[in-house]
Design a protein around this motif. Sequence first.
Motif, PDB file in Angstrom:
ATOM      1  N   VAL A 148      -6.226   0.555  -7.354  1.00 41.50           N
ATOM      2  CA  VAL A 148      -6.557   0.356  -8.771  1.00 41.50           C
ATOM      3  C   VAL A 148      -5.247   0.181  -9.535  1.00 41.50           C
ATOM      4  CG1 VAL A 148      -7.714   1.308 -10.795  1.00 41.50           C
ATOM      5  CG2 VAL A 148      -8.624   1.769  -8.502  1.00 41.50           C
ATOM      6  N   PRO A 149      -4.893  -1.052  -9.894  1.00 42.28           N
ATOM      7  CA  PRO A 149      -3.677  -1.289 -10.665  1.00 42.28           C
ATOM      8  C   PRO A 149      -3.916  -0.976 -12.144  1.00 42.28           C
ATOM      9  CG  PRO A 149      -4.428  -3.297  -9.540  1.00 42.28           C
ATOM     10  CD  PRO A 149      -5.506  -2.291  -9.448  1.00 42.28           C
ATOM     11  N   PRO A 190       5.601  -3.534 -15.159  1.00 44.79           N
ATOM     12  CA  PRO A 190       5.101  -2.913 -13.930  1.00 44.79           C
ATOM     13  C   PRO A 190       3.664  -2.411 -14.063  1.00 44.79           C
ATOM     14  CG  PRO A 190       6.527  -1.392 -15.095  1.00 44.79           C
ATOM     15  CD  PRO A 190       6.584  -2.698 -15.839  1.00 44.79           C
ATOM     16  N   ALA A 191       3.043  -2.223 -12.928  1.00 46.63           N
ATOM     17  CA  ALA A 191       1.720  -1.602 -12.863  1.00 46.63           C
ATOM     18  C   ALA A 191       1.814  -0.409 -11.920  1.00 46.63           C
ATOM     19  CB  ALA A 191       0.685  -2.590 -12.330  1.00 46.63           C
ATOM     20  N   SER A 237       0.811  -1.218   0.000  1.00 46.30           N
ATOM     21  CA  SER A 237       0.000   0.000   0.000  1.00 46.30           C
ATOM     22  C   SER A 237       0.845   1.269   0.000  1.00 46.30           C
ATOM     23  CB  SER A 237      -0.937  -0.009   1.203  1.00 46.30           C
ATOM     24  OG  SER A 237      -0.179  -0.054   2.391  1.00 46.30           O
ATOM     25  N   ASN A 238       2.132   1.168   0.322  1.00 51.82           N
ATOM     26  CA  ASN A 238       2.972   2.359   0.387  1.00 51.82           C
ATOM     27  C   ASN A 238       3.859   2.535  -0.847  1.00 51.82           C
ATOM     28  OD1 ASN A 238       4.552   0.169   0.939  1.00 51.82           O
ATOM     29  ND2 ASN A 238       5.667   1.099   2.625  1.00 51.82           N
ATOM     30  N   ASP A 239       3.813   1.631  -1.789  1.00 49.06           N
ATOM     31  CA  ASP A 239       4.609   1.716  -3.012  1.00 49.06           C
ATOM     32  C   ASP A 239       3.644   1.924  -4.180  1.00 49.06           C
ATOM     33  OD1 ASP A 239       6.402   1.525  -5.081  1.00 49.06           O
ATOM     34  OD2 ASP A 239       7.106  -0.475  -4.582  1.00 49.06           O
ATOM     35  N   PRO A 240       3.825   2.981  -4.975  1.00 45.80           N
ATOM     36  CA  PRO A 240       2.881   3.254  -6.067  1.00 45.80           C
ATOM     37  C   PRO A 240       3.076   2.385  -7.306  1.00 45.80           C
ATOM     38  CG  PRO A 240       4.562   4.931  -6.023  1.00 45.80           C
ATOM     39  CD  PRO A 240       4.812   4.032  -4.832  1.00 45.80           C
ATOM     40  N   THR A 241       3.988   1.421  -7.249  1.00 43.52           N
ATOM     41  CA  THR A 241       4.188   0.537  -8.397  1.00 43.52           C
ATOM     42  C   THR A 241       4.255  -0.916  -7.932  1.00 43.52           C
ATOM     43  OG1 THR A 241       6.601   0.666  -8.308  1.00 43.52           O
ATOM     44  CG2 THR A 241       5.476   2.272  -9.713  1.00 43.52           C
ATOM     45  N   LEU A 242       3.957  -1.795  -8.851  1.00 45.05           N
ATOM     46  CA  LEU A 242       4.106  -3.225  -8.659  1.00 45.05           C
ATOM     47  C   LEU A 242       5.011  -3.705  -9.787  1.00 45.05           C
ATOM     48  CD1 LEU A 242       3.062  -5.761  -7.115  1.00 45.05           C
ATOM     49  CD2 LEU A 242       1.292  -5.905  -8.869  1.00 45.05           C
ATOM     50  N   PRO A 243       6.174  -4.300  -9.468  1.00 46.97           N
ATOM     51  CA  PRO A 243       7.145  -4.634 -10.515  1.00 46.97           C
ATOM     52  C   PRO A 243       6.631  -5.609 -11.585  1.00 46.97           C
ATOM     53  CG  PRO A 243       8.149  -4.804  -8.349  1.00 46.97           C
ATOM     54  CD  PRO A 243       6.688  -4.585  -8.134  1.00 46.97           C
TER      55      PRO A 243
END
Length: 73
Positions: A40-41, A51-52, A3-9
């Motif tokens: 919302v990814p 990444p998303a 929840s604290n990182d604005p990206t998902l690798p």
Amino acid sequence: MPSNDPTLPNASTLTGWFKSSYSGGTNDNCVEIASGHTTVPVRDSKNATGPALLFSSDGWTAFIGAVKDGSLT
């Protein structure tokens, strides 16, 4: 999802991805969003394992509103 990182690798770790019906079936320049998550990814449809970006619900709603009313230039 963090929840604290604005990206998902690697966006392929999530399920529920879909393109807007406005994208059409052959358009390769689309973004996809995944439903059913606390954020919302959003990912590039051409790069399913890339990444998303993760938006808060309020942030995504504000972005869509800005697109619809033309305030993004």
